[in-house]
Design a protein around this motif. Structure first.
Motif, mmCIF file in Angstrom:
data_model
loop_
_atom_site.group_PDB
_atom_site.id
_atom_site.type_symbol
_atom_site.label_atom_id
_atom_site.label_comp_id
_atom_site.label_asym_id
_atom_site.label_seq_id
_atom_site.Cartn_x
_atom_site.Cartn_y
_atom_site.Cartn_z
ATOM 1 N N SER A 31 0.855 -1.189 0.000
ATOM 2 C CA SER A 31 0.000 0.000 0.000
ATOM 3 C C SER A 31 0.889 1.236 0.000
ATOM 4 O O SER A 31 2.080 1.164 0.269
ATOM 5 N N GLN A 33 1.005 5.803 -1.220
ATOM 6 C CA GLN A 33 0.605 6.842 -2.154
ATOM 7 C C GLN A 33 1.582 8.003 -2.084
ATOM 8 O O GLN A 33 2.281 8.189 -1.099
ATOM 9 N N PRO A 63 -1.641 6.817 -6.090
ATOM 10 C CA PRO A 63 -1.310 5.575 -5.380
ATOM 11 C C PRO A 63 -0.190 4.803 -6.077
ATOM 12 O O PRO A 63 0.012 4.924 -7.285
ATOM 13 N N SER A 67 -4.174 -1.062 -8.648
ATOM 14 C CA SER A 67 -5.584 -1.363 -8.377
ATOM 15 C C SER A 67 -6.321 -0.181 -7.734
ATOM 16 O O SER A 67 -7.537 -0.216 -7.590
ATOM 17 N N GLN A 68 -5.602 0.871 -7.360
ATOM 18 C CA GLN A 68 -6.215 2.055 -6.760
ATOM 19 C C GLN A 68 -6.211 3.196 -7.775
ATOM 20 O O GLN A 68 -5.402 3.224 -8.696
ATOM 21 N N TYR A 69 -7.119 4.139 -7.584
ATOM 22 C CA TYR A 69 -7.296 5.229 -8.535
ATOM 23 C C TYR A 69 -6.642 6.516 -8.044
ATOM 24 O O TYR A 69 -6.549 6.762 -6.846
#
Length: 86
Positions: A31, A33, A63, A67-69
């Motif tokens: 994870s 960003q 990010p 898979s994240q926007y």
């Protein structure tokens, strides 16, 4: 006559969580960003009790995971401040 006060702030922040495996020498980002923030404001005193303020704020989040926007927030405006205190 009055002065114009101009303020500009800029920041970059990286948050990243990495999973590490000592046995297989694997490093995987789980994870995180990158956050860019821009803040601009302009203050002008119209009179002793009245102040005009223009402002603009923008936050952009990128990010590290596909898979994240990407996300961004923008705020801006004008404000008049009336002060009763001397």
């Amino acid at each position: 006559k009055s002065d114009i006060n101009i303020k500009f702030d800029f920041s970059i922040r990286n948050n990243k969580t990495v999973l590490r495996s000592i046995d297989t020498d694997l490093n995987q980002v789980s994870s995180g960003q990158k956050v860019n923030s821009y803040n601009f404001s302009l203050d002008y005193m119209l009179s002793q009790s009245l102040t005009l303020r223009l402002f603009f704020d923008k936050i952009v989040t990128n990010p590290f995971l596909p898979s994240q926007y990407r996300n961004s927030t923008t705020k801006g405006g004008i404000s008049l401040r009336f002060s009763l205190a001397q």
